[in-house]
Design a protein around this motif. Sequence first.
Motif, PDB file in Angstrom:
ATOM      1  N   LEU A 303      18.323 -46.226  36.117  1.00  0.00           N
ATOM      2  CA  LEU A 303      17.747 -45.004  35.573  1.00  0.00           C
ATOM      3  C   LEU A 303      17.433 -45.181  34.091  1.00  0.00           C
ATOM      4  N   GLU A 304      16.343 -44.577  33.671  1.00  0.00           N
ATOM      5  CA  GLU A 304      16.050 -44.435  32.257  1.00  0.00           C
ATOM      6  C   GLU A 304      16.284 -42.974  31.896  1.00  0.00           C
ATOM      7  N   ILE A 305      17.183 -42.725  30.943  1.00  0.00           N
ATOM      8  CA  ILE A 305      17.576 -41.358  30.599  1.00  0.00           C
ATOM      9  C   ILE A 305      17.444 -41.140  29.097  1.00  0.00           C
ATOM     10  N   PRO A 306      17.309 -39.874  28.660  1.00  0.00           N
ATOM     11  CA  PRO A 306      17.275 -39.602  27.216  1.00  0.00           C
ATOM     12  C   PRO A 306      18.603 -39.987  26.571  1.00  0.00           C
ATOM     13  N   ASN A 307      18.530 -40.556  25.390  1.00  0.00           N
ATOM     14  CA  ASN A 307      19.718 -41.005  24.671  1.00  0.00           C
ATOM     15  C   ASN A 307      19.840 -40.237  23.365  1.00  0.00           C
ATOM     16  N   GLY A 308      20.982 -39.596  23.172  1.00  0.00           N
ATOM     17  CA  GLY A 308      21.242 -38.851  21.948  1.00  0.00           C
ATOM     18  C   GLY A 308      22.718 -38.864  21.629  1.00  0.00           C
TER      19      GLY A 308
END
Length: 344
Positions: A303-308
Amino acid sequence: MAIAKAERLMNLALCLLGTRRPLTKRELRQSIEAYLEAFGPGGGAAFGPGNGAASGAAAGGTDDAFNRMFERDKDDLRELGLVIETVEGIEGEIGYLARRDSNRLPPITLDAAEAAALGLAAKVWQQARLAGAASGALQKLRAAGMPLAADGEDYDAGGPHSALEPRIPTHEAAFEPLMLACRDRRPVVFDYRKSNAAHPEQRQVEPWILECWRGHWYVAGWDRERKAERVFRLSRITGKVRSRQGKFTAPVPDHVTVRETVESWAGETATGTARIRLRAEHGYPLRARALSVRELGDGWDELEIPNGHGLDAWLVEFGPDVVVLEPAELRADVIDRLRAVAKG
């Protein structure tokens, strides 16, 4: 002759309203005639003929019996609308009082729209611990002539909102004491377990506001030890929430951004992307936020997910079902958190 319950409740209410400091159960027991007659002064005093206790109190003249009656009386007074505060003293002894300014209301007038809004608000709490209080409040307003519908009817102010059936679940035991502490501006102490910690830590907090976000309740407030604003998830509070005497030491802001803060800590405010391996048919909250999903086979997906900020703490909650591929900094942070949990 036993004193009638109504008189006993009246005497208890007068004691709580007339005191300038919290009174303990022991002090109330020794001050109210009904308790003395039924159970004696307590504090190790004997019961039976010739010792000052009522003859009919021999069977029930125990501390446990008094505690049960006192708790029932206290609940009855609260059901009648008396605001009773529970305060823990310096030595840990619990005291009770009812402040006059908290038990005095101006005349209440509502138009149809305001009455409808109150009806909807009461429906919100039908499946929560506040269900009895919400229902009792509506009954009192209805008895005072407010234009409220009867139970089971729609609260319709002529708008489309009458078809709404709002529900907010509140299963956490910490919700009610924190709600009261926010309302009364009262400091609290509780044990809190962070997502990456094996054991809870004590927190001293001045609570400001409660808010529900994505099915979880959070309280925002001032952490006295860290001298900063903090947000705590109620499901991670262990044990009881204990009240403390004294006033707030930090000013309460006009607007508290609970959701924005939680979103930021949970990685919702993305500054980039991350690639992870996720076990098939697991981690649905991660899948819901995924920018792309690719099957890898052998029971794993990529998966590619938002990173914060805070994403590492969230990924740790999924345990062995998640493996961070990149960036390297995120992978290292997750591994450090897992090692800290393993060490206890």
